[in-house]
Design an enzyme around this catalytic site. Structure first.
Site, PDB file in Angstrom:
ATOM      1  N   ASP A   8      20.732 -18.085  -1.277  1.00  8.17           N
ATOM      2  CA  ASP A   8      20.675 -17.564   0.087  1.00  8.17           C
ATOM      3  C   ASP A   8      21.897 -18.112   0.832  1.00  8.17           C
ATOM      4  OD1 ASP A   8      20.037 -20.186   0.686  1.00  8.17           O
ATOM      5  OD2 ASP A   8      18.189 -19.723   1.773  1.00  8.17           O
ATOM      6  N   HIS A   9      21.931 -17.925   2.150  1.00  5.09           N
ATOM      7  CA  HIS A   9      23.079 -18.367   2.953  1.00  5.09           C
ATOM      8  C   HIS A   9      23.294 -19.882   2.865  1.00  5.09           C
ATOM      9  CE1 HIS A   9      19.399 -18.343   5.284  1.00  5.09           C
ATOM     10  NE2 HIS A   9      19.879 -19.356   5.980  1.00  5.09           N
ATOM     11  N   CYS A  65      18.900 -22.580  -2.880  1.00  5.43           N
ATOM     12  CA  CYS A  65      18.663 -22.354  -1.459  1.00  5.43           C
ATOM     13  C   CYS A  65      18.783 -23.742  -0.833  1.00  5.43           C
ATOM     14  CB  CYS A  65      17.345 -21.636  -1.164  1.00  5.43           C
ATOM     15  SG  CYS A  65      15.850 -22.516  -1.612  1.00  5.43           S
ATOM     16  N   GLY A  66      18.448 -23.881   0.435  1.00 11.20           N
ATOM     17  CA  GLY A  66      18.659 -25.169   1.085  1.00 11.20           C
ATOM     18  C   GLY A  66      17.940 -26.298   0.375  1.00 11.20           C
ATOM     19  N   THR A  67      16.637 -26.123   0.178  1.00 17.32           N
ATOM     20  CA  THR A  67      15.824 -27.141  -0.495  1.00 17.32           C
ATOM     21  C   THR A  67      15.563 -26.815  -1.971  1.00 17.32           C
ATOM     22  OG1 THR A  67      13.821 -25.936   0.061  1.00 17.32           O
ATOM     23  CG2 THR A  67      14.543 -27.639   1.621  1.00 17.32           C
ATOM     24  N   GLY A  68      15.784 -25.588  -2.362  1.00 21.45           N
ATOM     25  CA  GLY A  68      15.414 -25.122  -3.699  1.00 21.45           C
ATOM     26  C   GLY A  68      13.971 -24.663  -3.773  1.00 21.45           C
ATOM     27  N   GLY A  70      11.977 -22.605  -1.773  1.00 23.83           N
ATOM     28  CA  GLY A  70      11.669 -21.175  -1.606  1.00 23.83           C
ATOM     29  C   GLY A  70      12.091 -20.362  -2.817  1.00 23.83           C
ATOM     30  N   HIS A  98      11.137 -29.937 -22.188  1.00 20.16           N
ATOM     31  CA  HIS A  98       9.674 -29.837 -22.170  1.00 20.16           C
ATOM     32  C   HIS A  98       9.161 -28.500 -21.635  1.00 20.16           C
ATOM     33  CE1 HIS A  98       8.878 -34.485 -22.207  1.00 20.16           C
ATOM     34  NE2 HIS A  98       9.650 -34.081 -23.203  1.00 20.16           N
ATOM     35  N   ASN A  99       9.882 -27.880 -20.712  1.00 19.09           N
ATOM     36  CA  ASN A  99       9.368 -26.675 -20.046  1.00 19.09           C
ATOM     37  C   ASN A  99      10.114 -25.411 -20.430  1.00 19.09           C
ATOM     38  OD1 ASN A  99       9.576 -29.017 -17.503  1.00 19.09           O
ATOM     39  ND2 ASN A  99       7.574 -28.420 -18.296  1.00 19.09           N
ATOM     40  N   HIS A 133       5.051 -28.664 -26.656  1.00 22.27           N
ATOM     41  CA  HIS A 133       5.504 -28.062 -25.398  1.00 22.27           C
ATOM     42  C   HIS A 133       5.411 -26.536 -25.455  1.00 22.27           C
ATOM     43  CE1 HIS A 133       6.639 -31.996 -24.095  1.00 22.27           C
ATOM     44  NE2 HIS A 133       7.413 -32.158 -25.156  1.00 22.27           N
ATOM     45  N   ARG A 136       1.910 -25.498 -24.533  1.00 21.53           N
ATOM     46  CA  ARG A 136       1.668 -25.592 -23.091  1.00 21.53           C
ATOM     47  C   ARG A 136       2.312 -24.425 -22.356  1.00 21.53           C
ATOM     48  NH1 ARG A 136       2.892 -32.075 -23.580  1.00 21.53           N
ATOM     49  NH2 ARG A 136       0.903 -32.524 -24.586  1.00 21.53           N
TER      50      ARG A 136
HETATM   51  C1  RB5 Z   1      17.123 -21.583   5.040  1.00 24.26           C
HETATM   52  O1  RB5 Z   1      17.294 -22.151   6.288  1.00 24.26           O
HETATM   53  C2  RB5 Z   1      16.135 -22.396   4.206  1.00 24.26           C
HETATM   54  O2  RB5 Z   1      14.861 -22.277   4.719  1.00 24.26           O
HETATM   55  C3  RB5 Z   1      16.202 -21.964   2.767  1.00 24.26           C
HETATM   56  O3  RB5 Z   1      17.504 -22.119   2.298  1.00 24.26           O
HETATM   57  C4  RB5 Z   1      15.327 -22.729   1.789  1.00 24.26           C
HETATM   58  O4  RB5 Z   1      15.508 -24.109   1.938  1.00 24.26           O
HETATM   59  C5  RB5 Z   1      13.908 -22.343   1.743  1.00 24.26           C
HETATM   60  O5  RB5 Z   1      13.152 -22.767   0.885  1.00 24.26           O
END
Ligand code: RB5
Length: 145
Positions: A8-9, A65-68, A70, A98-99, A133, A136
């Site tokens: 994403d952005h 993504c920002g946190t991975g 989503g 393993h996965n 594995h 599983r």
């Molecule tokens: C975008 O702001 C943020 O929500 C997205 O990149 C991600 O972290 C969501 O899981």
């Protein structure tokens, strides 16, 4: 090896740098977007990437993504996808061993480019161990009978 890649952005700059890095190493990259800082919804690129991996159009995938979180949540809705979220090479290695992860997801806002390349290099070079594995993994898909 043909690798599908999406972000994403929040991850597009890291994705662009990783594409150049992997192309330099001889990998073929298929970019599913996004390619600007303009706010967008990660499922719009996650689902096309997941389908490409499920259909065998690419050998594996990488997503940011920002946190991975989503991206991982969305990708793992697909029954043929095992998306592993990794923020460290040791975790990346275990998602392969393993996965049998077929998509690597990384949190772009929490990693340096050097960490991203270390995680990616490890992930791409680590084989699946099979054995217990595999048993599983065979139990992961949800059937809607
Ligand atoms: C975008 O702001 C943020 O929500 C997205 O990149 C991600 O972290 C969501 O899981």
């Amino acid at each position: 090896m043909k690798i599908g890649i999406a972000s994403d952005h929040a991850g597009f700059e890291m994705k662009a740098r990783l594409i150049a890095y992997l192309q330099e190493k001889g990998f073929e990259l298929v970019n599913f977007g996004t390619d600007s800082a303009e706010s967008m919804d990660y499922p719009d690129v996650a689902h096309p990437l997941a389908l490409a991996v499920e259909n065998g159009d690419v050998d594996c995938g990488i997503a940011f993504c920002g946190t991975g979180e989503g991206m991982a949540m969305t990708l793992n809705k697909h029954q043929g996808i095992r998306a592993g979220l990794a923020w460290d090479p040791a975790i990346a290695e275990l998602t392969r061993r393993h996965n049998d992860a077929n998509i690597l997801v990384m949190p772009a806002r929490f990693l340096s480019f050097e960490k991203v390349t270390a995680i990616t290099d490890t992930w791409l070079s680590t084989p699946f161990e099979g054995g217990r594995h595999q048993r599983r993994i065979d139990k992961m898909p949800v059937s809607r009978g």
